[in-house]
Design an enzyme around this catalytic site. Structure first.
Site, PDB file in Angstrom:
ATOM      1  N   GLU A   1      -6.052  -3.319 -10.012  1.00 11.01           N
ATOM      2  CA  GLU A   1      -5.250  -4.543  -9.898  1.00 11.01           C
ATOM      3  C   GLU A   1      -4.378  -4.751 -11.146  1.00 11.01           C
ATOM      4  O   GLU A   1      -4.493  -4.032 -12.137  1.00 11.01           O
ATOM      5  CB  GLU A   1      -6.180  -5.728  -9.644  1.00 11.01           C
ATOM      6  N   ASN A   2      -3.505  -5.751 -11.025  1.00  8.00           N
ATOM      7  CA  ASN A   2      -2.568  -6.026 -12.109  1.00  8.00           C
ATOM      8  C   ASN A   2      -2.310  -7.526 -12.168  1.00  8.00           C
ATOM      9  O   ASN A   2      -2.331  -8.196 -11.117  1.00  8.00           O
ATOM     10  CB  ASN A   2      -1.251  -5.268 -11.838  1.00  8.00           C
TER      11      ASN A   2
ATOM     12  N   TYR B   1       0.264  -9.524  -9.405  1.00  5.32           N
ATOM     13  CA  TYR B   1      -0.611  -9.192  -8.265  1.00  5.32           C
ATOM     14  C   TYR B   1      -0.077  -8.126  -7.297  1.00  5.32           C
ATOM     15  O   TYR B   1      -0.827  -7.250  -6.880  1.00  5.32           O
ATOM     16  CB  TYR B   1      -0.966 -10.449  -7.469  1.00  5.32           C
TER      17      TYR B   1
ATOM     18  N   GLU C   1      -7.581   3.548  -1.327  1.00  7.82           N
ATOM     19  CA  GLU C   1      -7.197   4.676  -0.464  1.00  7.82           C
ATOM     20  C   GLU C   1      -5.925   5.342  -0.973  1.00  7.82           C
ATOM     21  O   GLU C   1      -5.800   6.563  -0.985  1.00  7.82           O
ATOM     22  CB  GLU C   1      -6.962   4.187   0.974  1.00  7.82           C
TER      23      GLU C   1
HETATM   24  N1  THU Z   1      -8.041  -3.254  -1.106  1.00  7.19           N
HETATM   25  C1  THU Z   1      -8.213  -1.899  -1.116  1.00  7.19           C
HETATM   26  O1  THU Z   1      -8.357  -1.283  -2.186  1.00  7.19           O
HETATM   27  N2  THU Z   1      -8.215  -1.249   0.072  1.00  7.19           N
HETATM   28  C2  THU Z   1      -8.097  -1.868   1.289  1.00  7.19           C
HETATM   29  O2  THU Z   1      -7.991  -1.205   2.306  1.00  7.19           O
HETATM   30  C3  THU Z   1      -8.098  -3.319   1.369  1.00  7.19           C
HETATM   31  C4  THU Z   1      -7.817  -4.019   0.095  1.00  7.19           C
HETATM   32  C5  THU Z   1      -8.065  -3.967  -2.400  1.00  7.19           C
HETATM   33  C6  THU Z   1      -6.749  -4.510  -2.853  1.00  7.19           C
HETATM   34  C7  THU Z   1      -7.215  -5.629  -3.776  1.00  7.19           C
HETATM   35  O3  THU Z   1      -7.466  -5.077  -5.053  1.00  7.19           O
HETATM   36  C8  THU Z   1      -8.509  -6.095  -3.181  1.00  7.19           C
HETATM   37  O4  THU Z   1      -8.933  -5.055  -2.305  1.00  7.19           O
HETATM   38  C9  THU Z   1      -8.426  -7.394  -2.416  1.00  7.19           C
HETATM   39  O5  THU Z   1      -7.412  -7.364  -1.493  1.00  7.19           O
END
Ligand code: THU
Length: 134
Positions: free
Chosen positions: A46-47, A50, A57
């Site tokens: 994350e950052n 946002y 994935e």
């Molecule tokens: N997120 C993923 O890494 N993969 C997904 O398929 C769904 C969402 C992450 C993005 C963000 O860091 C957090 O989950 C909440 O949305």
């Protein structure tokens, strides 16, 4: 090559522990298996700005490309706070680019994992074949 789904899920769980998630507190891990038997992991990063967040994935997929890995045959996704955690639309599209027929394995915790082809998560997906028709 034998597809050991439980081992791939276990690797995705470990990858989730490395997630950088100070904002959502929602860790996700992914583990890709290639046709050469390679396993490549990713986690969400994350950052403070946002929208710049990278999903687990896509992190795994980009790493596989950067490492010159083989063709992706399966991806396991694990999120301790959502079992199963289904890949977001952007990740489905990015994965589709590299193998529409890959198997997607969703960690469901103590329950049996959900296993489905990517084409089921993204029917009628858009890829280079669509461009060739233009
Ligand atoms: N997120 C993923 O890494 N993969 C997904 O398929 C769904 C969402 C992450 C993005 C963000 O860091 C957090 O989950 C909440 O949305």
């Amino acid at each position: 090559m034998i597809l050991d789904r439980l081992a791939l899920i276990q690797t995705a769980r470990e990858a989730a522990r490395r997630a950088y998630v100070p904002y959502s507190h929602f860790p996700v891990g992914a583990a890709i298996l290639t046709d050469r038997g390679e396993i490549i992991t990713g986690c969400n990063v994350e950052n403070a700005s946002y929208p710049l967040t990278l999903c687990a994935e896509r992190t795994a997929m980009a790493t596989a490309v950067a490492q010159g890995a083989g063709r992706v045959v399966a991806i396991a996704v694990s999120a301790p706070k959502a079992q199963p955690c289904s890949p977001c639309g952007a990740c489905r599209q990015v994965l589709y680019e590299f193998n529409p027929d890959m198997e997607v394995i969703l960690d469901a915790g103590d329950a049996d994992p959900l296993i489905l082809p990517l084409t089921e998560l993204l029917p009628l997906g858009f890829n280079h074949l669509s461009l060739e028709k233009a």
